[in-house]
Design a protein around this motif. Structure first.
Motif, PDB file in Angstrom:
ATOM      1  N   VAL A  55       6.127 -10.604   2.481  1.00 44.99           N
ATOM      2  CA  VAL A  55       6.250 -11.429   1.280  1.00 44.99           C
ATOM      3  C   VAL A  55       5.118 -11.112   0.295  1.00 44.99           C
ATOM      4  O   VAL A  55       5.345 -10.987  -0.911  1.00 44.99           O
ATOM      5  N   THR A  56       3.912 -10.975   0.834  1.00 47.92           N
ATOM      6  CA  THR A  56       2.771 -10.654  -0.020  1.00 47.92           C
ATOM      7  C   THR A  56       2.956  -9.308  -0.697  1.00 47.92           C
ATOM      8  O   THR A  56       2.703  -9.156  -1.901  1.00 47.92           O
ATOM      9  N   ARG A  57       3.401  -8.318   0.077  1.00 46.40           N
ATOM     10  CA  ARG A  57       3.628  -6.983  -0.498  1.00 46.40           C
ATOM     11  C   ARG A  57       4.708  -7.032  -1.566  1.00 46.40           C
ATOM     12  O   ARG A  57       4.601  -6.378  -2.614  1.00 46.40           O
ATOM     13  N   ALA A  58       5.764  -7.817  -1.321  1.00 46.54           N
ATOM     14  CA  ALA A  58       6.862  -7.912  -2.286  1.00 46.54           C
ATOM     15  C   ALA A  58       6.397  -8.553  -3.588  1.00 46.54           C
ATOM     16  O   ALA A  58       6.872  -8.192  -4.672  1.00 46.54           O
ATOM     17  N   ARG A  59       5.468  -9.486  -3.503  1.00 45.94           N
ATOM     18  CA  ARG A  59       4.948 -10.114  -4.714  1.00 45.94           C
ATOM     19  C   ARG A  59       4.064  -9.148  -5.498  1.00 45.94           C
ATOM     20  O   ARG A  59       4.068  -9.161  -6.732  1.00 45.94           O
ATOM     21  N   ARG A  60       3.325  -8.330  -4.792  1.00 43.96           N
ATOM     22  CA  ARG A  60       2.429  -7.387  -5.455  1.00 43.96           C
ATOM     23  C   ARG A  60       3.189  -6.198  -6.049  1.00 43.96           C
ATOM     24  O   ARG A  60       2.731  -5.592  -7.025  1.00 43.96           O
ATOM     25  N   PHE A  61       4.322  -5.873  -5.428  1.00 39.91           N
ATOM     26  CA  PHE A  61       5.157  -4.750  -5.910  1.00 39.91           C
ATOM     27  C   PHE A  61       6.584  -5.261  -6.074  1.00 39.91           C
ATOM     28  O   PHE A  61       7.482  -4.956  -5.262  1.00 39.91           O
ATOM     29  N   PRO A  62       6.849  -6.039  -7.119  1.00 40.98           N
ATOM     30  CA  PRO A  62       8.169  -6.645  -7.292  1.00 40.98           C
ATOM     31  C   PRO A  62       9.222  -5.603  -7.713  1.00 40.98           C
ATOM     32  O   PRO A  62       8.898  -4.527  -8.211  1.00 40.98           O
ATOM     33  N   GLY A  63      10.445  -5.944  -7.485  1.00 39.84           N
ATOM     34  CA  GLY A  63      11.541  -5.048  -7.878  1.00 39.84           C
ATOM     35  C   GLY A  63      12.570  -4.945  -6.776  1.00 39.84           C
ATOM     36  O   GLY A  63      13.727  -5.303  -6.955  1.00 39.84           O
ATOM     37  N   SER A  64      12.123  -4.427  -5.644  1.00 38.18           N
ATOM     38  CA  SER A  64      12.992  -4.368  -4.477  1.00 38.18           C
ATOM     39  C   SER A  64      12.120  -4.352  -3.233  1.00 38.18           C
ATOM     40  O   SER A  64      11.002  -3.851  -3.260  1.00 38.18           O
ATOM     41  N   LEU A  65      12.671  -4.886  -2.145  1.00 41.82           N
ATOM     42  CA  LEU A  65      11.907  -4.946  -0.901  1.00 41.82           C
ATOM     43  C   LEU A  65      11.624  -3.540  -0.374  1.00 41.82           C
ATOM     44  O   LEU A  65      10.539  -3.267   0.129  1.00 41.82           O
ATOM     45  N   ALA A  66      12.581  -2.648  -0.524  1.00 40.89           N
ATOM     46  CA  ALA A  66      12.385  -1.275  -0.042  1.00 40.89           C
ATOM     47  C   ALA A  66      11.251  -0.600  -0.794  1.00 40.89           C
ATOM     48  O   ALA A  66      10.395   0.067  -0.204  1.00 40.89           O
ATOM     49  N   LEU A  67      11.217  -0.773  -2.099  1.00 36.68           N
ATOM     50  CA  LEU A  67      10.172  -0.161  -2.917  1.00 36.68           C
ATOM     51  C   LEU A  67       8.798  -0.724  -2.558  1.00 36.68           C
ATOM     52  O   LEU A  67       7.789  -0.027  -2.626  1.00 36.68           O
ATOM     53  N   ALA A  68       8.786  -1.987  -2.148  1.00 37.29           N
ATOM     54  CA  ALA A  68       7.525  -2.653  -1.860  1.00 37.29           C
ATOM     55  C   ALA A  68       6.945  -2.274  -0.499  1.00 37.29           C
ATOM     56  O   ALA A  68       5.729  -2.223  -0.342  1.00 37.29           O
ATOM     57  N   VAL A  69       7.815  -1.995   0.495  1.00 38.04           N
ATOM     58  CA  VAL A  69       7.290  -1.873   1.858  1.00 38.04           C
ATOM     59  C   VAL A  69       7.585  -0.540   2.548  1.00 38.04           C
ATOM     60  O   VAL A  69       6.846  -0.157   3.474  1.00 38.04           O
TER      61      VAL A  69
ATOM     62  N   LEU B 175      -0.254   2.155  -9.060  1.00 32.16           N
ATOM     63  CA  LEU B 175      -0.568   0.745  -9.256  1.00 32.16           C
ATOM     64  C   LEU B 175      -1.626   0.279  -8.250  1.00 32.16           C
ATOM     65  O   LEU B 175      -2.574  -0.433  -8.612  1.00 32.16           O
ATOM     66  N   ALA B 176      -1.481   0.712  -6.985  1.00 32.69           N
ATOM     67  CA  ALA B 176      -2.444   0.318  -5.950  1.00 32.69           C
ATOM     68  C   ALA B 176      -3.835   0.862  -6.266  1.00 32.69           C
ATOM     69  O   ALA B 176      -4.845   0.152  -6.116  1.00 32.69           O
ATOM     70  N   GLN B 177      -3.910   2.112  -6.689  1.00 31.24           N
ATOM     71  CA  GLN B 177      -5.214   2.696  -6.994  1.00 31.24           C
ATOM     72  C   GLN B 177      -5.856   2.047  -8.216  1.00 31.24           C
ATOM     73  O   GLN B 177      -7.075   1.829  -8.246  1.00 31.24           O
ATOM     74  N   ALA B 178      -5.030   1.738  -9.227  1.00 36.45           N
ATOM     75  CA  ALA B 178      -5.570   1.082 -10.420  1.00 36.45           C
ATOM     76  C   ALA B 178      -6.118  -0.296 -10.069  1.00 36.45           C
ATOM     77  O   ALA B 178      -7.193  -0.699 -10.540  1.00 36.45           O
ATOM     78  N   ARG B 179      -5.387  -1.020  -9.218  1.00 32.33           N
ATOM     79  CA  ARG B 179      -5.873  -2.331  -8.779  1.00 32.33           C
ATOM     80  C   ARG B 179      -7.193  -2.192  -8.010  1.00 32.33           C
ATOM     81  O   ARG B 179      -8.138  -2.956  -8.218  1.00 32.33           O
ATOM     82  N   ALA B 180      -7.248  -1.223  -7.099  1.00 32.01           N
ATOM     83  CA  ALA B 180      -8.439  -1.039  -6.270  1.00 32.01           C
ATOM     84  C   ALA B 180      -9.661  -0.711  -7.128  1.00 32.01           C
ATOM     85  O   ALA B 180     -10.773  -1.198  -6.860  1.00 32.01           O
ATOM     86  N   SER B 181      -9.444   0.119  -8.166  1.00 30.81           N
ATOM     87  CA  SER B 181     -10.560   0.481  -9.044  1.00 30.81           C
ATOM     88  C   SER B 181     -11.110  -0.753  -9.756  1.00 30.81           C
ATOM     89  O   SER B 181     -12.334  -0.955  -9.841  1.00 30.81           O
TER      90      SER B 181
ATOM     91  N   MET C 184       7.510  -7.132 -13.934  1.00 34.48           N
ATOM     92  CA  MET C 184       6.095  -6.919 -14.228  1.00 34.48           C
ATOM     93  C   MET C 184       5.269  -7.393 -13.034  1.00 34.48           C
ATOM     94  O   MET C 184       5.308  -8.554 -12.637  1.00 34.48           O
ATOM     95  N   PRO C 185       4.506  -6.472 -12.420  1.00 36.85           N
ATOM     96  CA  PRO C 185       3.698  -6.866 -11.257  1.00 36.85           C
ATOM     97  C   PRO C 185       2.439  -7.635 -11.688  1.00 36.85           C
ATOM     98  O   PRO C 185       1.992  -7.492 -12.833  1.00 36.85           O
ATOM     99  N   PRO C 186       1.868  -8.424 -10.781  1.00 37.34           N
ATOM    100  CA  PRO C 186       0.617  -9.116 -11.101  1.00 37.34           C
ATOM    101  C   PRO C 186      -0.536  -8.111 -11.191  1.00 37.34           C
ATOM    102  O   PRO C 186      -0.419  -7.003 -10.683  1.00 37.34           O
TER     103      PRO C 186
END
Length: 260
Positions: free
Chosen positions: A19-33, A44-50, A257-259
């Motif tokens: 659920v947490t991953r799906a919220r961070r990467f919205p659109g589809s469950l497959a794309l998120a996990v 997106l993950a790298q930009a967030r981490a930076s 639009m992701p958070p």
């Protein structure tokens, strides 16, 4: 039963992670996990981490500087309180700590207190006192002579009986107490003679502490500089801009639009 609970708990954790991953990467469950979409998630993950790394660094720097400033301020305030207590103890020494006691007499650092059988209390300042002991048939007599020569006598009945039935005082104990009084008197005489100089020095030390704000001021200046630097940090601004670009790209790709 325990195994079932463990399995259910693990399943709940896994579900929460999904659920947490799906919220961070919205659109589809497959794309998120799913692993095959890892490259899609990477920008997106790298930009967030930076952004998170730079923000955490900024918070850590500010926290350390804020802690240092608070610690220096607390230390200075504690030293000022100690200086005030030092001056107060010199201006009004009071009785001082308890050193010894024998019968009606209790010896303190600055006074000798006598509690009479009537309940009244007599306080003798140690400065200038003299002490002598006389031995009678049934008691020892401890004379305390004030500076003007006025005597104050305390009676100590001689010890009688043995063991638990023993009553009274031995000559050694009375003499030990008298020696303790004499030692305290000597120290008090020295204390009183040096008191004006001690008080002057203590007041001078307090004045120096009151004027010495350099360390605290410097710490607050450093904190203000760190806050200003972090507020205008070009690296953080650039990282946030890159994160916004990554979020917009994700929305174009998924419609969501992701958070941040």
């Amino acid at each position: 039963m325990a195994y079932v609970i463990v399995v259910l708990f693990a399943a709940a954790l896994a579900g929460w992670a999904v659920v947490t991953r799906a919220r961070r990467f919205p659109g589809s469950l497959a794309l998120a996990v799913l692993p095959r979409h890892a490259e899609d998630r990477r920008p997106l993950a790298q930009a967030r981490a930076s952004v998170r790394t730079l923000e955490q660094t900024a918070r850590s720097e500010e926290s350390a500087a804020r802690t240092e400033a608070a610690t220096l301020k607390e230390n200075r305030e504690r030293e000022l309180r100690e200086a005030e207590r030092r001056i107060a103890s010199l201006e009004k020494p009071g009785r001082g700590g308890r050193l010894d006691a024998l019968g009606e007499l209790t010896l303190h650092e600055h006074v000798l207190v006598k509690k009479l059988s009537s309940g009244a209390v007599r306080t003798l300042r140690l400065a200038g006192l003299r002490v002598r002991i006389e031995s009678g048939d049934s008691a020892y007599y401890l004379y305390v002579l004030k500076a003007d020569g006025t005597p104050d006598r305390t009676n100590y009945p001689r010890r009688t009986g043995e063991g638990d039935q023993a009553r009274g005082y031995t000559e050694d104990r009375v003499r030990d107490f008298a020696d303790a009084v004499l030692g305290a008197v000597a120290r008090e005489n020295t204390f009183r003679a040096t008191l004006p100089g001690q008080l002057k020095q203590a007041q001078h030390d307090r004045e120096l502490l009151e004027r010495d704000t350099e360390a605290v001021d410097r710490a607050h200046e450093r904190l203000a500089e760190i806050r200003a630097r972090n507020k205008d940090n070009p690296r953080l601004a650039e990282a946030r801009a890159e994160l916004e670009t990554a979020r917009l790209q994700w929305r174009r790709h998924t419609g969501r639009m992701p958070p941040p």
